[in-house]
Design a protein around this motif. Sequence first.
Motif, mmCIF file in Angstrom:
data_model
loop_
_atom_site.group_PDB
_atom_site.id
_atom_site.type_symbol
_atom_site.label_atom_id
_atom_site.label_comp_id
_atom_site.label_asym_id
_atom_site.label_seq_id
_atom_site.Cartn_x
_atom_site.Cartn_y
_atom_site.Cartn_z
ATOM 1 N N LEU A 79 -2.752 -6.711 8.002
ATOM 2 C CA LEU A 79 -1.595 -5.917 7.613
ATOM 3 C C LEU A 79 -0.361 -6.712 8.001
ATOM 4 O O LEU A 79 -0.265 -7.204 9.130
ATOM 5 C CB LEU A 79 -1.604 -4.555 8.317
ATOM 6 N N MET A 80 0.573 -6.850 7.063
ATOM 7 C CA MET A 80 1.719 -7.720 7.286
ATOM 8 C C MET A 80 3.014 -6.945 7.058
ATOM 9 O O MET A 80 3.150 -6.208 6.087
ATOM 10 C CB MET A 80 1.628 -8.901 6.315
ATOM 11 N N PHE A 81 3.972 -7.123 7.986
ATOM 12 C CA PHE A 81 5.273 -6.472 7.882
ATOM 13 C C PHE A 81 6.340 -7.517 7.571
ATOM 14 O O PHE A 81 6.367 -8.590 8.183
ATOM 15 C CB PHE A 81 5.632 -5.759 9.194
ATOM 16 N N PRO A 91 0.787 -1.241 0.000
ATOM 17 C CA PRO A 91 0.000 0.000 0.000
ATOM 18 C C PRO A 91 0.819 1.292 0.000
ATOM 19 O O PRO A 91 0.563 2.198 0.794
ATOM 20 C CB PRO A 91 -0.834 -0.139 1.280
ATOM 21 N N GLY A 92 1.776 1.369 -0.926
ATOM 22 C CA GLY A 92 2.554 2.600 -1.011
ATOM 23 C C GLY A 92 1.711 3.800 -1.398
ATOM 24 O O GLY A 92 1.814 4.876 -0.798
ATOM 25 N N ILE A 142 0.900 -5.757 2.469
ATOM 26 C CA ILE A 142 2.273 -5.990 2.931
ATOM 27 C C ILE A 142 3.035 -4.672 3.000
ATOM 28 O O ILE A 142 3.116 -3.920 2.020
ATOM 29 C CB ILE A 142 3.024 -6.957 2.000
ATOM 30 N N ILE A 143 3.597 -4.407 4.166
ATOM 31 C CA ILE A 143 4.494 -3.271 4.334
ATOM 32 C C ILE A 143 5.920 -3.785 4.167
ATOM 33 O O ILE A 143 6.452 -4.491 5.024
ATOM 34 C CB ILE A 143 4.330 -2.616 5.720
ATOM 35 N N LEU A 165 0.492 -8.698 11.380
ATOM 36 C CA LEU A 165 1.380 -9.855 11.355
ATOM 37 C C LEU A 165 2.799 -9.436 10.980
ATOM 38 O O LEU A 165 2.998 -8.409 10.334
ATOM 39 C CB LEU A 165 0.890 -10.883 10.328
ATOM 40 N N ILE A 166 3.761 -10.276 11.382
ATOM 41 C CA ILE A 166 5.163 -10.021 11.040
ATOM 42 C C ILE A 166 5.773 -11.291 10.468
ATOM 43 O O ILE A 166 5.525 -12.393 10.952
ATOM 44 C CB ILE A 166 5.966 -9.561 12.275
ATOM 45 N N SER A 167 6.596 -11.113 9.429
ATOM 46 C CA SER A 167 7.370 -12.215 8.866
ATOM 47 C C SER A 167 8.846 -11.872 8.932
ATOM 48 O O SER A 167 9.237 -10.709 8.774
ATOM 49 C CB SER A 167 6.969 -12.468 7.403
ATOM 50 N N GLU A 168 9.682 -12.878 9.159
ATOM 51 C CA GLU A 168 11.124 -12.673 9.176
ATOM 52 C C GLU A 168 11.691 -12.561 7.763
ATOM 53 O O GLU A 168 12.829 -12.134 7.585
ATOM 54 C CB GLU A 168 11.812 -13.827 9.910
#
Length: 320
Positions: free
Chosen positions: A88-90, A38-39, A56-57, A112-115
Motif C-alpha cells: 500500500l503506497m501513500f 482503491p477508492g 496507491i492512496i 510505503l510513502i512517496s513525496e
Amino acid sequence: MAKSVKLSQLVEELGLKIIEKSRDYEEIEISDKNINRPGLQLSGYMEGFPYKRIQIIGNVEYRYYMGMSPELRYERFRGLFTADIPCLMFSYDREVTRDILDLANYYNKTVLISELETTRLASKLNMYLEKHLAQEISIHAGLMEVYGAGVLIRGESSVGKSETALDLITKGHRLVSDDVVEIRRVDNQLVGTSPENIRHFMEIRGIGILDIRRLYGVGSVKTETNIDLIIHLENWKENVEYDRLGLEDAYENILGNEVPILTVPVKPGRNVAMIIEVAVRNLRQKNLGYNSAKYLTTRLFNDMNPDMKDMDYIEMYDNL
C-alpha cells in the motif's frame, strides 16, 4: 513464464520510504504492470478488486478515508489488507494513522510513502513497471540510430555488420549495440538496447575491440532506441533475383510487432552504409504517404494512357 520485479528493487530505485515492512518483504515480487487507486474498495465495493497491483492512496482517497469514523476506517482497510496486495503506497508524503499501521503489521503488509504528488507517482510507477515487465528477447544483430530511426542490422557472421555500423558512425549516426541487441515491447513499440557489459563497444576483425564512445565522443552512442527498420545483409548471390522496384513491403514479426525488413546484398564496391541511409530516408517518405516506386509505376502507366483522368491516376496510385 510471466516476468516480475522485486518490490525491494522498486522501492530502492524510486526512493520510496518504508513505514511498515512485511516479514516477507525481500521475497515480494510484482508481476502486474498496472496500478490501482482503491477508492471503490474504501467505499466497501470489493467485487473485481485488482489486488495483485500496487495500491496507491492519493489525495482524494486520503481525504475520503480520513473523513470516516475510526470503526469504519478500520473495517475498510482490513478489507484491503486481507487481500494479497503487494503493498500500500501513500503519495504527498502523507502521515499514516496508527490504526492503519497496526492493521498492516497484523496482516503482514508493506506500507510505503512517496513525496511525489499522485499523478507523478503513478506516472513514474507506470514507466518503471512497463520497462521491467515488458516482453523481452535477445537477438544476434547490431542496432544503430540513423536519422532518428532505429535500424536493426542483421546477417550471417562475417557479412560486414560491424564494419557497416562503423561506417555509419563515421557519418555521424549513433551506435546503440553491436553483436547482441536486447529488445523489449513497451507501449506497443519495440525498444532495443545493449547488454550493459558490452555497451558502446564494437568488435572489428583485424583491429579488435573498440570503445566507440572514447574514440568518437558521447554523441556517437546512445543507450536505447525504438526499432523502426530491419536491414538483413547477405552475401550477393548471382542466382537470386533481388527486389529492384520496392512495390511490395516485407515485414517481420518481433514480439507481436510488424517491422519493415529489407534484404541488402553485399559485394565488393557496394556502399552499404549509404544504402542504409537512403533506406531510412525512403522509409520516412513512405510513412508520410509517398511511395516513389508506386508513383513512378502510375506515372509510366499514365504516359501510356493519355486519356486517363486525374482522379483515375490518383486512385490507381492509392490502390497499388
